[in-house]
Design an enzyme around this catalytic site. Structure first.
Site, PDB file in Angstrom:
ATOM      1  N   LEU A 104     -61.049   0.421 -11.596  1.00  0.00           N
ATOM      2  CA  LEU A 104     -61.409   0.326 -10.179  1.00  0.00           C
ATOM      3  C   LEU A 104     -61.612  -1.124  -9.768  1.00  0.00           C
ATOM      4  CD1 LEU A 104     -63.965   3.256  -9.782  1.00  0.00           C
ATOM      5  CD2 LEU A 104     -61.624   3.136  -8.883  1.00  0.00           C
ATOM      6  N   ASN A 118     -68.755   7.112 -15.453  1.00  0.00           N
ATOM      7  CA  ASN A 118     -67.550   7.463 -16.223  1.00  0.00           C
ATOM      8  C   ASN A 118     -67.965   8.130 -17.520  1.00  0.00           C
ATOM      9  OD1 ASN A 118     -64.727   7.420 -16.928  1.00  0.00           O
ATOM     10  ND2 ASN A 118     -65.142   5.690 -18.275  1.00  0.00           N
ATOM     11  N   HIS A 120     -66.480   8.365 -21.504  1.00  0.00           N
ATOM     12  CA  HIS A 120     -65.493   7.817 -22.438  1.00  0.00           C
ATOM     13  C   HIS A 120     -65.658   8.541 -23.773  1.00  0.00           C
ATOM     14  CE1 HIS A 120     -62.778   4.864 -24.180  1.00  0.00           C
ATOM     15  NE2 HIS A 120     -63.594   4.818 -25.220  1.00  0.00           N
TER      16      HIS A 120
HETATM   17  C1  GRF Z   1     -61.614  12.746 -21.480  1.00  0.00           C
HETATM   18  O1  GRF Z   1     -61.549  12.693 -22.875  1.00  0.00           O
HETATM   19  C2  GRF Z   1     -62.466  11.645 -20.930  1.00  0.00           C
HETATM   20  O2  GRF Z   1     -63.512  11.280 -21.793  1.00  0.00           O
HETATM   21  C3  GRF Z   1     -61.497  10.512 -20.828  1.00  0.00           C
HETATM   22  O3  GRF Z   1     -60.293  11.089 -20.421  1.00  0.00           O
HETATM   23  C4  GRF Z   1     -60.265  12.455 -20.838  1.00  0.00           C
HETATM   24  C5  GRF Z   1     -60.053  13.255 -19.590  1.00  0.00           C
HETATM   25  O4  GRF Z   1     -59.870  14.616 -19.894  1.00  0.00           O
HETATM   26  N1  GRF Z   1     -61.972   9.477 -19.939  1.00  0.00           N
HETATM   27  P1  GRF Z   1     -59.884  15.691 -18.720  1.00  0.00           P
HETATM   28  O5  GRF Z   1     -58.831  15.240 -17.703  1.00  0.00           O
HETATM   29  O6  GRF Z   1     -61.257  15.706 -18.133  1.00  0.00           O
HETATM   30  O7  GRF Z   1     -59.506  16.980 -19.362  1.00  0.00           O
END
Ligand code: GRF
Length: 202
Positions: A104, A118, A120
């Site tokens: 962003l 977010n 991760h």
């Molecule tokens: C997840 O593993 C999240 O931690 C990462 O991207 C993936 C997204 O998965 N940032 P989804 O689209 O929510 O199924």
């Protein structure tokens, strides 16, 4: 949440409005919106790809969906401005990234200081960026997990950590099996952490 008393009777106070930004599968979006209080506070979903399955997931739970793609816009700053404009038009006060595959820019981060969150799929600060499960397996760690963090300018996956959930790495794990175990932890951690953040906002 029942946290306010008016005229002697406890009433529910709505959570602050938030929007979800997603680029792909949308399983975290679905996990968040499976909670009635969070679904009620979600004002819309922005997807950054015309092919994102997240758009279908959002429509399935009756949420407005906007598609804002970098490829459809002349510049990176136009992309950020379009995101900020959409978020503003929905009246969002928080931005929830759920598999959003873009960094962003200031137009969004400046409009939502410490209000962008977010998830991760690693135990940050370990294994930021791309392929965190591959990184974890290559490092030979005995546990991995997921991290909910605030998004701040200039630090990819480096903002203040809000909550983490650990899972074991087991013998024979590959990226797929570890990702599935971490994803289950994400689906538990993200909704409850988001609720805690929104509940204490303001
Ligand atoms: C997840 O593993 C999240 O931690 C990462 O991207 C993936 C997204 O998965 N940032 P989804 O689209 O929510 O199924």
């Amino acid at each position: 949440m029942t946290d306010r008393v008016v005229g002697g009777a406890a009433v529910d106070r709505a959570l602050p409005p938030f929007a979800i930004l997603a680029s792909g599968r949308g399983s975290n979006l679905a996990a968040i919106c499976s909670h009635d209080d969070l679904r009620a506070a979600c004002v819309g979903v922005i997807v950054s790809s015309h092919a994102a399955a997240a758009a279908r997931r959002a429509a399935d739970v009756g949420l407005p969906v906007a598609t804002v793609t970098r490829a459809d816009l002349p510049s990176r700053s136009d992309f950020d401005a379009a995101l900020a404009a959409q978020l503003g038009s929905w009246g969002a006060s928080w931005v929830v990234l759920a598999g959003f595959m873009h960094i962003l820019g200031d137009a969004v981060l400046d409009a939502f200081p410490r209000r962008v969150v977010n998830i991760h799929p690693s135990l940050l600060p370990a294994f930021p960026g791309l392929h965190p499960h591959r990184q974890a397996l290559a490092a030979g760690v005995s546990e991995s997990g997921c991290t909910v963090h605030l998004v701040v300018p200039g630090a990819v996956d480096g903002g203040p950590i809000v909550a983490q959930s650990a899972v074991p790495v087991v013998a024979g794990d590959d990226e797929e099996s570890l990702a599935a175990r971490v994803l289950a932890a994400e689906h538990d951690l993200y909704p409850r952490t988001l609720r805690a953040l929104l509940t204490t906002d303001g």
